[in-house]
Scaffold this motif. Structure first.
Motif, PDB file in Angstrom:
ATOM      1  N   ASP A   1      37.425 -15.223  -7.145  1.00  0.00           N
ATOM      2  CA  ASP A   1      35.935 -15.608  -6.461  1.00  0.00           C
ATOM      3  C   ASP A   1      35.437 -14.081  -6.273  1.00  0.00           C
ATOM      4  OD1 ASP A   1      36.366 -18.215  -6.395  1.00  0.00           O
ATOM      5  OD2 ASP A   1      37.437 -18.177  -4.689  1.00  0.00           O
ATOM      6  N   GLU A   2      36.501 -13.222  -5.696  1.00  0.00           N
ATOM      7  CA  GLU A   2      35.791 -11.749  -5.469  1.00  0.00           C
ATOM      8  C   GLU A   2      35.268 -11.255  -6.704  1.00  0.00           C
ATOM      9  OE1 GLU A   2      35.003 -10.224  -2.749  1.00  0.00           O
ATOM     10  OE2 GLU A   2      36.342 -11.653  -1.136  1.00  0.00           O
ATOM     11  N   LEU A   3      35.982 -11.488  -7.789  1.00  0.00           N
ATOM     12  CA  LEU A   3      35.459 -10.861  -9.233  1.00  0.00           C
ATOM     13  C   LEU A   3      34.175 -11.629  -9.531  1.00  0.00           C
ATOM     14  CD1 LEU A   3      35.864  -9.449 -11.673  1.00  0.00           C
ATOM     15  CD2 LEU A   3      37.265 -11.193 -12.782  1.00  0.00           C
ATOM     16  N   VAL A   4      34.071 -12.831  -9.268  1.00  0.00           N
ATOM     17  CA  VAL A   4      32.679 -13.435  -9.488  1.00  0.00           C
ATOM     18  C   VAL A   4      31.462 -12.867  -8.892  1.00  0.00           C
ATOM     19  CG1 VAL A   4      31.585 -15.581  -9.409  1.00  0.00           C
ATOM     20  CG2 VAL A   4      33.860 -15.859  -9.901  1.00  0.00           C
ATOM     21  N   LEU A   5      31.834 -12.523  -7.513  1.00  0.00           N
ATOM     22  CA  LEU A   5      30.746 -12.032  -6.734  1.00  0.00           C
ATOM     23  C   LEU A   5      30.545 -10.419  -7.162  1.00  0.00           C
ATOM     24  CD1 LEU A   5      31.683 -13.008  -3.101  1.00  0.00           C
ATOM     25  CD2 LEU A   5      30.069 -14.162  -4.592  1.00  0.00           C
ATOM     26  N   ALA A   6      31.235  -9.897  -7.832  1.00  0.00           N
ATOM     27  CA  ALA A   6      31.169  -8.456  -8.198  1.00  0.00           C
ATOM     28  C   ALA A   6      30.315  -8.332  -9.457  1.00  0.00           C
ATOM     29  CB  ALA A   6      32.519  -7.783  -8.403  1.00  0.00           C
ATOM     30  N   ASP A   7      30.618  -9.648 -10.294  1.00  0.00           N
ATOM     31  CA  ASP A   7      29.938  -9.553 -11.580  1.00  0.00           C
ATOM     32  C   ASP A   7      28.403 -10.167 -11.212  1.00  0.00           C
ATOM     33  OD1 ASP A   7      32.138  -8.651 -13.047  1.00  0.00           O
ATOM     34  OD2 ASP A   7      32.522 -10.526 -13.860  1.00  0.00           O
ATOM     35  N   VAL A   8      28.379 -11.232 -10.376  1.00  0.00           N
ATOM     36  CA  VAL A   8      26.974 -11.518  -9.984  1.00  0.00           C
ATOM     37  C   VAL A   8      26.133 -10.154  -9.797  1.00  0.00           C
ATOM     38  CG1 VAL A   8      25.304 -12.607  -8.484  1.00  0.00           C
ATOM     39  CG2 VAL A   8      27.663 -13.668  -9.420  1.00  0.00           C
ATOM     40  N   ALA A   9      26.784  -9.406  -8.942  1.00  0.00           N
ATOM     41  CA  ALA A   9      26.002  -7.956  -8.537  1.00  0.00           C
ATOM     42  C   ALA A   9      25.476  -7.173  -9.644  1.00  0.00           C
ATOM     43  CB  ALA A   9      26.501  -7.286  -7.463  1.00  0.00           C
ATOM     44  N   ALA A  10      26.580  -6.983 -10.603  1.00  0.00           N
ATOM     45  CA  ALA A  10      26.541  -6.101 -11.729  1.00  0.00           C
ATOM     46  C   ALA A  10      25.516  -6.837 -12.798  1.00  0.00           C
ATOM     47  CB  ALA A  10      27.910  -5.997 -12.468  1.00  0.00           C
ATOM     48  N   SER A  11      25.400  -8.191 -12.803  1.00  0.00           N
ATOM     49  CA  SER A  11      24.558  -8.772 -13.804  1.00  0.00           C
ATOM     50  C   SER A  11      23.091  -8.740 -13.311  1.00  0.00           C
ATOM     51  CB  SER A  11      25.034 -10.143 -13.866  1.00  0.00           C
ATOM     52  OG  SER A  11      26.420 -10.381 -14.484  1.00  0.00           O
ATOM     53  N   TRP A  12      22.942  -8.812 -12.116  1.00  0.00           N
ATOM     54  CA  TRP A  12      21.481  -8.976 -11.562  1.00  0.00           C
ATOM     55  C   TRP A  12      20.190  -8.308 -12.163  1.00  0.00           C
ATOM     56  CZ3 TRP A  12      20.249 -13.458  -8.938  1.00  0.00           C
ATOM     57  CH2 TRP A  12      18.733 -13.494  -8.384  1.00  0.00           C
ATOM     58  N   PRO A  13      20.767  -6.822 -12.286  1.00  0.00           N
ATOM     59  CA  PRO A  13      19.713  -6.003 -12.823  1.00  0.00           C
ATOM     60  C   PRO A  13      19.554  -6.236 -14.371  1.00  0.00           C
ATOM     61  CG  PRO A  13      21.624  -4.589 -12.132  1.00  0.00           C
ATOM     62  CD  PRO A  13      21.888  -6.110 -11.673  1.00  0.00           C
ATOM     63  N   LEU A  14      20.488  -6.769 -14.818  1.00  0.00           N
ATOM     64  CA  LEU A  14      20.396  -6.837 -16.445  1.00  0.00           C
ATOM     65  C   LEU A  14      19.821  -8.184 -17.007  1.00  0.00           C
ATOM     66  CD1 LEU A  14      24.239  -6.113 -16.979  1.00  0.00           C
ATOM     67  CD2 LEU A  14      22.486  -4.583 -17.160  1.00  0.00           C
ATOM     68  N   VAL A  15      19.500  -8.866 -16.054  1.00  0.00           N
ATOM     69  CA  VAL A  15      18.776 -10.294 -16.819  1.00  0.00           C
ATOM     70  C   VAL A  15      17.285 -10.484 -15.860  1.00  0.00           C
ATOM     71  CG1 VAL A  15      21.056 -11.481 -16.841  1.00  0.00           C
ATOM     72  CG2 VAL A  15      19.773 -11.632 -14.653  1.00  0.00           C
TER      73      VAL A  15
ATOM     74  N   MET B   1      32.218 -14.351 -15.354  1.00  0.00           N
ATOM     75  CA  MET B   1      32.105 -14.862 -14.263  1.00  0.00           C
ATOM     76  C   MET B   1      32.562 -16.477 -14.224  1.00  0.00           C
ATOM     77  SD  MET B   1      28.438 -13.356 -12.663  1.00  0.00           S
ATOM     78  CE  MET B   1      27.548 -13.565 -14.281  1.00  0.00           C
ATOM     79  N   LYS B   2      32.164 -17.221 -15.559  1.00  0.00           N
ATOM     80  CA  LYS B   2      32.550 -18.519 -15.471  1.00  0.00           C
ATOM     81  C   LYS B   2      34.001 -18.868 -15.533  1.00  0.00           C
ATOM     82  CE  LYS B   2      27.987 -19.881 -17.532  1.00  0.00           C
ATOM     83  NZ  LYS B   2      27.291 -19.741 -18.883  1.00  0.00           N
ATOM     84  N   ASN B   3      34.585 -17.994 -16.293  1.00  0.00           N
ATOM     85  CA  ASN B   3      35.999 -18.218 -16.541  1.00  0.00           C
ATOM     86  C   ASN B   3      36.945 -17.915 -15.195  1.00  0.00           C
ATOM     87  OD1 ASN B   3      36.941 -19.055 -19.539  1.00  0.00           O
ATOM     88  ND2 ASN B   3      35.217 -17.680 -19.657  1.00  0.00           N
ATOM     89  N   ALA B   4      36.266 -16.781 -14.636  1.00  0.00           N
ATOM     90  CA  ALA B   4      36.973 -16.282 -13.273  1.00  0.00           C
ATOM     91  C   ALA B   4      36.765 -17.124 -12.109  1.00  0.00           C
ATOM     92  CB  ALA B   4      36.394 -14.856 -12.954  1.00  0.00           C
ATOM     93  N   LEU B   5      35.794 -18.060 -12.146  1.00  0.00           N
ATOM     94  CA  LEU B   5      35.455 -19.165 -11.204  1.00  0.00           C
ATOM     95  C   LEU B   5      36.655 -20.130 -11.437  1.00  0.00           C
ATOM     96  CD1 LEU B   5      33.400 -19.561  -9.049  1.00  0.00           C
ATOM     97  CD2 LEU B   5      32.299 -21.102 -10.766  1.00  0.00           C
ATOM     98  N   GLU B   6      36.929 -20.511 -12.786  1.00  0.00           N
ATOM     99  CA  GLU B   6      38.040 -21.313 -13.059  1.00  0.00           C
ATOM    100  C   GLU B   6      39.458 -20.960 -12.770  1.00  0.00           C
ATOM    101  OE1 GLU B   6      37.607 -24.361 -14.132  1.00  0.00           O
ATOM    102  OE2 GLU B   6      35.603 -24.367 -14.183  1.00  0.00           O
ATOM    103  N   CYS B   7      39.507 -19.532 -12.615  1.00  0.00           N
ATOM    104  CA  CYS B   7      40.605 -18.802 -12.230  1.00  0.00           C
ATOM    105  C   CYS B   7      40.853 -18.828 -10.921  1.00  0.00           C
ATOM    106  CB  CYS B   7      40.959 -17.790 -13.017  1.00  0.00           C
ATOM    107  SG  CYS B   7      41.328 -17.768 -14.743  1.00  0.00           S
ATOM    108  N   ARG B   8      39.795 -19.040 -10.112  1.00  0.00           N
ATOM    109  CA  ARG B   8      39.673 -18.843  -8.605  1.00  0.00           C
ATOM    110  C   ARG B   8      39.541 -17.249  -8.130  1.00  0.00           C
ATOM    111  NH1 ARG B   8      40.060 -23.939  -6.982  1.00  0.00           N
ATOM    112  NH2 ARG B   8      39.890 -23.245  -4.660  1.00  0.00           N
TER     113      ARG B   8
END
Length: 959
Positions: free
Chosen positions: A857-871, A848-855
């Motif tokens: 953004d849709e990948l960042v949102l998808a990874d946030v959704a995938a990460s939420w139940p893991l943390v 997510m952090k690297n994808a944000l730098e690479c702009r």
């Protein structure tokens, strides 16, 4: 309605006798009636028949319980007194089978100290066991009446031990050894007893093999004291509470070592008048037994101290740490008894000599003079040999100091051996090795002296670079043992010397000095093969332990290989009775598990607890210096276990106690120097973790610098500690020193798994310094080694660093980096790793952090959704909201972005950089609305003090 009396009819004769009597109860009543009539008439009433079971005439009831009755009887045909044990017919089938098994077990045992079974049969449905009849009392009653001295108790105990050993030889385990099951005959002398010269020692018998097993589990209820019968209940315990071994209390399998434990409780109680664990409620007693920490009894004599050392091993919590058999325990008891006999003979001889003292005075003076000559010659030989050690000292100040310290300790050990063997007041002639053991001690010391001379001899003729390597190895390596030599004549350790084995051990040490670990490993494997073939357990244990330590220090072999060698060392040290080595093995096992990221802290804790119990067992056999060193090492290892569990306050306390244990003196020998340095490093790391960062880092770094100053180099034992310092320096943003210490640890680690952790720190430092190319190279090497060593968490961490280093500030590497993370997500998600969710969350966070730098953004949102139940941690979830808000802002979803960013900034952040970026992103959204400019500037002022990007933003927009 008439009122009904609920008790009506209970006293009517019909009610009292409506249940028929079982045949065993009828026999009991018949015997008691017959005895009463006999007492009235003096010889019985004419016409009253004798009570019989088959051919046996019953004479008395010896005991009755809920399950069985024991009768005194006689065989009128042979005139033999017997005992009939009869099981009541109402007992369940499993109790009948148990009585049958008891009879069959007794029939197999051939011993003068086990009650013999004469016949097995039935009487009107009741099972009958016909046994040899012992006229006597139980051991506890016998001891209460007579109060014998230690010699008398040992005589009885040795007989009981022989009976148990006979049972074990036919694979039978008693499982209920207690004083009530040890019978002492009233008028029968022992056959082949503990003291063959005395015919007055009463014979001892083992009785009640009702819980006997052939090394298979059985569940039988454990009763309190004084309850003779034990009914079977599922999930209950086997045995009698106070004499129960820990494995019985834990419902585990039992074997001969279970009887060793019970026997040692009985002997402990007989000698000291109390039990190893205090009386109390059942649950408290069970908890004490499971703790494996018997109380130290009052020791009033040297013999009692010697016996306590034996009993302490027999009462070990872990069955593997006890004597492996009753025969092995018997050897120790008989040795103590023989020693007592010798003292008695000396006392008697002195009394006789006193009667003719005048005539013998001149001869005794001459014998004392001869003994003094023997002692002087022995001391002179030691002085000459010690001088020979210093002759070969090299031109190296640090190494010379170490050789001198070794020579001083070596000569003191030789002196002690001479004085112990040649004592004029006791015996003029030198004692034999079996009597005193002076010769084995000096033979061991002489072998160590020769080995050190050979080690120093390697410096002669070596090249300049080889001399540096050898000198460093000698300064940092352990010299041949001295403390071990003082124990060289104890038990099987005296058999541990073999010329061929010693040659290979010396070869291994020389190879290590020449920095050739492959040759050293080959030599140690040869020792293992030869020692195993010869059945030389002391040498086998030492070689396996040495090989395991060498592999760990060189970073060779994975965790399973190391633990495998340490377990082999443990299994050989137990029958070798080398408890000091066994202690060192458990310390090493605890250290390996505590320091390894894939290790088990529960395994580490168990090993440390066993080491603690072993130290208490061997403490009296150690020298003051050796005991202090081992005690400090144990405290330090216990601190590592707490640190690995995240209990930093507890770890700090233990490391402080370890430091205090070595405060009294500073020995220039390396074995103490490395322990001291390791303790200080670990103390510093614990201080850092409890918020005292400055003091902690100074303590650890000063320890490293002091070690290098004293020895001119650093020891491989310090790798983990130096890596920890590097990691702490990185966390506190001291990248320069972090890189220096990480590089230092890598150089000391050799190769393999030990290099992984310091390389991870180095890669992290390089990435933080934006040295992306170097960070990428380091992360690739680390990932390769970590996967090979099956260090999954470290391998994933290295892959994450690699992915981040690929991109860095090189925009052309963006897709390559994302492709790398895609592969890593699939590897972790499909790998079946036990901590899969935590690893996957770590990978997604980095992507997510690297994808944000690479702009992306849709990948960042998808990874946030995938990460939420893991943390689950709130700080981690606030960081996810911060990343989500930044992506939403770039996608033009302003309202959603502001909502996410405000929520993210309401709580703490796991990563301060994420919080700063979220603050700037929110401020940027707010500043577009003129009315929100003041709020935006206030937000940025809160982070601009330590962030250049925020300072620039504030200067541009908040004038």
């Amino acid at each position: 309605m008439a009122e009904t009396d609920p008790h009506r009819g209970e006293t009517e004769p019909e009610a009292r006798f409506e249940q028929p009597q079982d045949p065993v109860t009828a026999l009991v009543r018949g015997v008691r009636l017959w005895k009463a009539l006999a007492r009235l008439s003096g010889h019985g009433v004419p016409g009253t028949p004798e009570v019989r079971v088959g051919k046996y005439v019953l004479e008395d009831v010896l005991g009755e319980g809920g399950m069985s009755v024991v009768f005194a009887a006689r065989d009128p045909e042979l005139g033999q007194a017997v005992a009939l044990k009869m099981l009541k017919p109402r007992m369940q089938r499993e109790q009948q089978e148990r009585l049958l098994r008891e009879g069959q077990a007794l029939a197999r045992i051939k011993s003068d100290h086990v009650v013999r079974v004469l016949e097995i049969g039935r009487h009107e449905g009741a099972m009958v066991l016909v046994l040899e009849r012992v006229h006597g009392t139980s051991l506890d009653q016998w001891l209460a009446r007579r109060r014998p001295d230690l010699d008398g108790i040992l005589d009885l105990a040795i007989q009981a031990a022989r009976g148990l050993a006979a049972a074990h030889r036919v694979a039978l385990v008693h499982r209920d050894v207690k004083p009530q099951n040890v019978m002492v005959a009233d008028d029968e002398p022992a056959k082949g007893g503990a003291d063959p010269s005395s015919g007055t020692t009463p014979r001892v018998y083992l009785v009640d093999f009702g819980l006997v097993s052939e090394d298979e589990p059985e569940e039988v209820a454990a009763d309190g004291e004084g309850v003779p019968e034990r009914l079977t209940t599922t999930g209950a315990l086997v045995g009698t509470l106070h004499y129960m071994a820990p494995e019985q209390a834990n419902h585990a399998l039992t074997d001969a070592r279970t009887d060793v434990y019970g026997f040692c409780v009985v002997l402990y109680e007989a000698v000291f008048g109390l039990r190893p664990y205090a009386d109390g409620p059942r649950d408290e007693v069970l908890a004490a037994i499971r703790s494996g920490r018997p109380r130290t009894p009052p020791l009033r004599s040297r013999a009692q101290r010697q016996l306590w050392a034996v009993l302490r091993r027999g009462l070990a919590k872990d069955a593997g740490d006890r004597f492996p058999s009753m025969e092995a325990l018997l050897v120790e008891l008989e040795r103590i008894r023989r020693r007592r006999d010798r003292i008695t003979r000396w006392v008697l001889a002195a009394a006789v000599a006193g009667a003719v003292a005048a005539a013998a005075a001149v001869g005794w003076t001459m014998r004392k003079s001869e003994a003094r000559e023997h002692l002087d010659a022995c001391l002179e030989e030691g002085r000459a040999l010690a001088e020979g050690i210093a002759v070969d000292a090299p031109d190296d100040e640090r190494l010379t100091r170490k050789v001198e310290a070794y020579r001083t300790r070596w000569q003191a050990a030789w002196l002690g051996s001479c004085e112990a063997e040649h004592v004029p007041e006791v015996k003029a002639e030198p004692l034999t090795a079996s009597d005193r053991g002076g010769q084995p001690t000096r033979a061991c010391l002489e072998e160590g002296r020769r080995a050190l001379r050979a080690d120093l001899g390697l410096l002669q003729g070596a090249s300049a670079s080889e001399r540096v390597t050898i000198a460093e190895g000698l300064r940092l390596g352990l010299f041949p043992g001295i403390d071990e030599c003082t124990r060289a004549a104890m038990g099987p350790l005296a058999q541990g010397y073999d010329a061929q084995i010693q040659t290979e051990i010396d070869n291994a040490r020389r190879s290590m000095l020449l920095d050739d670990p492959e040759a050293a490993a080959a030599a140690l494997l040869e020792v293992i093969a030869v020692a195993s073939g010869l059945g030389n357990r002391p040498a086998l244990a030492r070689a396996e332990y040495t090989l395991a330590r060498m592999l760990r220090l060189r970073g060779a072999g994975d965790i399973d290989v190391l633990i495998g060698h340490l377990r082999a060392a443990k299994n050989a040290a137990i029958p070798a009775q080398d408890d000091v080595l066994l202690l060192q093995v458990h310390l090493e096992i605890a250290r390996v598990h505590a320091l390894d990221e894939s290790g088990s802290t529960s395994d580490a804790r168990d090993a440390a607890q066993t080491a603690s119990a072993l130290l208490e067992r061997v403490a009296k056999t150690l020298g003051e210096r050796e005991e202090r060193l081992l005690r400090a090492t144990l405290l330090d290892v216990e601190g590592l276990v707490e640190f690995a569990d995240g209990k930093y306050v507890e770890a700090l306390s233990l490391h402080r106690r370890a430091k205090a244990a070595l405060e009294e003196s500073r020995d220039p020998d390396l074995d103490e120097g490395v322990v001291r340095t390791t303790i200080l490093i670990n103390l510093g790391r614990a201080l850092s973790q409890v918020g005292q960062e400055a003091e902690g880092l100074k303590t650890s770094m000063d320890a490293i610098e002091g070690e290098a100053e004293v020895y001119g180099a650093l020891h491989g034992e310090l790798v983990e500690g130096i890596t920890g310092i590097a990691r702490d320096l990185y966390v506190f943003n001291n990248f320069t020193d972090a890189e220096r210490y990480a590089t230092m640890a890598i150089e000391l680690a050799g190769r393999g798994r030990r290099t992984v952790e310091p390389r991870l720190v180095l890669a992290s430092v390089l990435l933080a310094e934006h040295n992306f190319a170097a960070a990428e190279r380091e992360a690739r090497v680390t990932a390769s080694v970590a996967w090979d060593a099956r260090m999954v968490s470290s391998a994933v961490q290295a892959e994450v660093l690699l992915g981040s280093a690929m991109f860095g500030d090189r925009q052309e590497m963006c897709q390559t980096m994302l492709d790398h993370f895609d592969r890593l997500v699939r590897t972790v998600g499909e790998g079946g790793f036990k901590n899969r969710d935590a690893l996957l969350a770590q990978v997604l966070d980095a992507r997510m952090k690297n994808a944000l730098e690479c702009r992306r953004d849709e990948l960042v949102l998808a990874d946030v959704a995938a990460s939420w139940p893991l943390v689950t941690a709130e700080a981690d979830r606030h960081d996810l909201l911060a990343l989500q808000g930044q992506a939403l802002a770039r996608l033009g979803r302003r309202a959603e972005a502001i909502l996410a960013l405000r929520e993210a900034l309401r709580g703490e952040s796991a990563v301060p950089e994420v919080r700063r970026d979220a603050t700037l992103a929110l401020a940027e959204l707010l500043v577009r609305d003129g009315e929100s400019r003041d709020e935006a500037c206030e937000l940025v002022r809160g982070v601009s003090a330590d962030n250049k990007k925020a300072q620039v933003w504030s200067q541009d927009r908040c004038r």
